[in-house]
Design an enzyme around this catalytic site. Sequence first.
Site, PDB file in Angstrom:
ATOM      1  N   HIS A   1      -4.530   1.396   7.465  1.00 42.11           N
ATOM      2  CA  HIS A   1      -3.347   2.087   7.526  1.00 42.11           C
ATOM      3  C   HIS A   1      -3.184   3.188   6.634  1.00 42.11           C
ATOM      4  O   HIS A   1      -2.693   4.257   7.005  1.00 42.11           O
ATOM      5  CB  HIS A   1      -2.181   0.932   7.323  1.00 42.11           C
ATOM      6  CG  HIS A   1      -0.821   1.262   7.151  1.00 42.11           C
ATOM      7  ND1 HIS A   1       0.265   0.800   8.097  1.00 42.11           N
ATOM      8  CD2 HIS A   1      -0.189   2.021   6.316  1.00 42.11           C
ATOM      9  CE1 HIS A   1       1.254   1.429   7.761  1.00 42.11           C
ATOM     10  NE2 HIS A   1       1.235   2.049   6.682  1.00 42.11           N
ATOM     11  N   GLU A   2      -3.482   2.795   5.420  1.00 44.88           N
ATOM     12  CA  GLU A   2      -3.353   3.796   4.273  1.00 44.88           C
ATOM     13  C   GLU A   2      -4.084   5.067   4.438  1.00 44.88           C
ATOM     14  O   GLU A   2      -3.910   6.101   4.442  1.00 44.88           O
ATOM     15  CB  GLU A   2      -3.696   3.456   2.847  1.00 44.88           C
ATOM     16  CG  GLU A   2      -2.576   2.031   2.492  1.00 44.88           C
ATOM     17  CD  GLU A   2      -1.194   2.326   2.600  1.00 44.88           C
ATOM     18  OE1 GLU A   2      -0.741   3.657   2.333  1.00 44.88           O
ATOM     19  OE2 GLU A   2      -0.458   1.456   3.079  1.00 44.88           O
TER      20      GLU A   2
ATOM     21  N   CYS B   1       5.894   0.202   7.216  1.00 44.65           N
ATOM     22  CA  CYS B   1       5.346   1.232   5.975  1.00 44.65           C
ATOM     23  C   CYS B   1       6.532   1.688   5.546  1.00 44.65           C
ATOM     24  O   CYS B   1       7.671   1.774   5.966  1.00 44.65           O
ATOM     25  CB  CYS B   1       4.995   2.608   7.324  1.00 44.65           C
ATOM     26  SG  CYS B   1       4.475   4.037   6.328  1.00 44.65           S
ATOM     27  N   LEU B   2       6.380   1.978   4.172  1.00 43.36           N
ATOM     28  CA  LEU B   2       7.244   2.482   3.326  1.00 43.36           C
ATOM     29  C   LEU B   2       8.066   3.671   3.556  1.00 43.36           C
ATOM     30  O   LEU B   2       9.127   3.950   3.161  1.00 43.36           O
ATOM     31  CB  LEU B   2       7.072   2.527   1.667  1.00 43.36           C
ATOM     32  CG  LEU B   2       6.387   1.166   1.248  1.00 43.36           C
ATOM     33  CD1 LEU B   2       5.713   1.190  -0.113  1.00 43.36           C
ATOM     34  CD2 LEU B   2       7.530  -0.101   1.288  1.00 43.36           C
TER      35      LEU B   2
ATOM     36  N   GLN C   1       2.652  10.219   0.882  1.00 39.49           N
ATOM     37  CA  GLN C   1       3.970   9.360   0.942  1.00 39.49           C
ATOM     38  C   GLN C   1       4.827   9.658  -0.172  1.00 39.49           C
ATOM     39  O   GLN C   1       6.144   9.628  -0.032  1.00 39.49           O
ATOM     40  CB  GLN C   1       3.656   8.105   1.043  1.00 39.49           C
ATOM     41  CG  GLN C   1       3.164   7.308   2.544  1.00 39.49           C
ATOM     42  CD  GLN C   1       3.273   5.936   2.694  1.00 39.49           C
ATOM     43  OE1 GLN C   1       2.222   5.312   2.236  1.00 39.49           O
ATOM     44  NE2 GLN C   1       4.108   4.956   3.184  1.00 39.49           N
TER      45      GLN C   1
ATOM     46  N   HIS D   1      -2.722   7.531   6.804  1.00 39.84           N
ATOM     47  CA  HIS D   1      -1.959   8.440   6.169  1.00 39.84           C
ATOM     48  C   HIS D   1      -2.395   9.759   5.752  1.00 39.84           C
ATOM     49  O   HIS D   1      -1.825  10.743   5.857  1.00 39.84           O
ATOM     50  CB  HIS D   1      -1.294   7.752   4.878  1.00 39.84           C
ATOM     51  CG  HIS D   1      -0.112   6.838   5.184  1.00 39.84           C
ATOM     52  ND1 HIS D   1       0.990   7.503   6.068  1.00 39.84           N
ATOM     53  CD2 HIS D   1       0.350   5.629   5.233  1.00 39.84           C
ATOM     54  CE1 HIS D   1       2.108   6.314   6.149  1.00 39.84           C
ATOM     55  NE2 HIS D   1       1.538   5.290   5.685  1.00 39.84           N
TER      56      HIS D   1
ATOM     57  N   GLY E   1       0.992  -1.368   0.196  1.00 40.53           N
ATOM     58  CA  GLY E   1      -0.009   0.003   0.002  1.00 40.53           C
ATOM     59  C   GLY E   1       1.108   1.318  -0.096  1.00 40.53           C
ATOM     60  O   GLY E   1       1.880   1.396   0.579  1.00 40.53           O
TER      61      GLY E   1
HETATM   62 NI    NI Z   1       2.305   3.507   5.396  1.00 41.99          NI
END
Ligand code: NI
Length: 201
Positions: A165-166, A123-124, A80, A169, A75
């Site tokens: 989670h997304e 998380c990226l 991000q 963000h 995701g």
């Molecule tokens: Ni994340």
Amino acid sequence: MFGPSYPIARQGQEQTPLVLRNILSYVSAMSIRPILIHPDPRLKKVCAPVTDISRGLQKLADDMLETMYDAPGIGLAGPQVGKMQRFFVMDVSAKETEPEPRVLINPEITWTSEEVNTYEEGCLSIPGIYENVTRPAMVRMRFLDIDGKQQEEEFGGMAATCAQHELDHLDGKLFIDYLSAIKRGMITKKMKKLKKERSRE
Ligand code: NI
């Protein structure tokens, strides 16, 4: 979001995201976008609703899917990659099956289960860190798809965790915000160090 510490690597032409089909009248190569690393003020902001599903947004969504597959992750949300708008991409399909790229625009939670699930999240924007987070096990979301059509869908399992989670963000919330202040502080320190090292490279 990273997968639960196992990589879902999908690269190569045969894996081209399906959303590309929605881009009519021009063909352009997808490109990998730099992912913002925590701490960054842009990761702490509430994003604005998408008001126009333009070709630019469709191209960006494709880029984000490519960036996500390349990372690899399951995701990736607008902020991000520095786009402060309410949308994210995800693909939680199993490694061995066909990819299922998704784009969710202006997502809203319309229902959550009382039952909860704990997954090890990553998380990226916080590379290399994995921690358990407990969230509703199932969630229903209303959103616009990449064609601007309103959809409502129920997510369970990994998809429920990933979608929540997304969505977080888009409200400037990271999964480490669910951890203790001490743990979060340690992770932030680690990330500051990582960013410093990367900037020297
Ligand atoms: Ni994340």
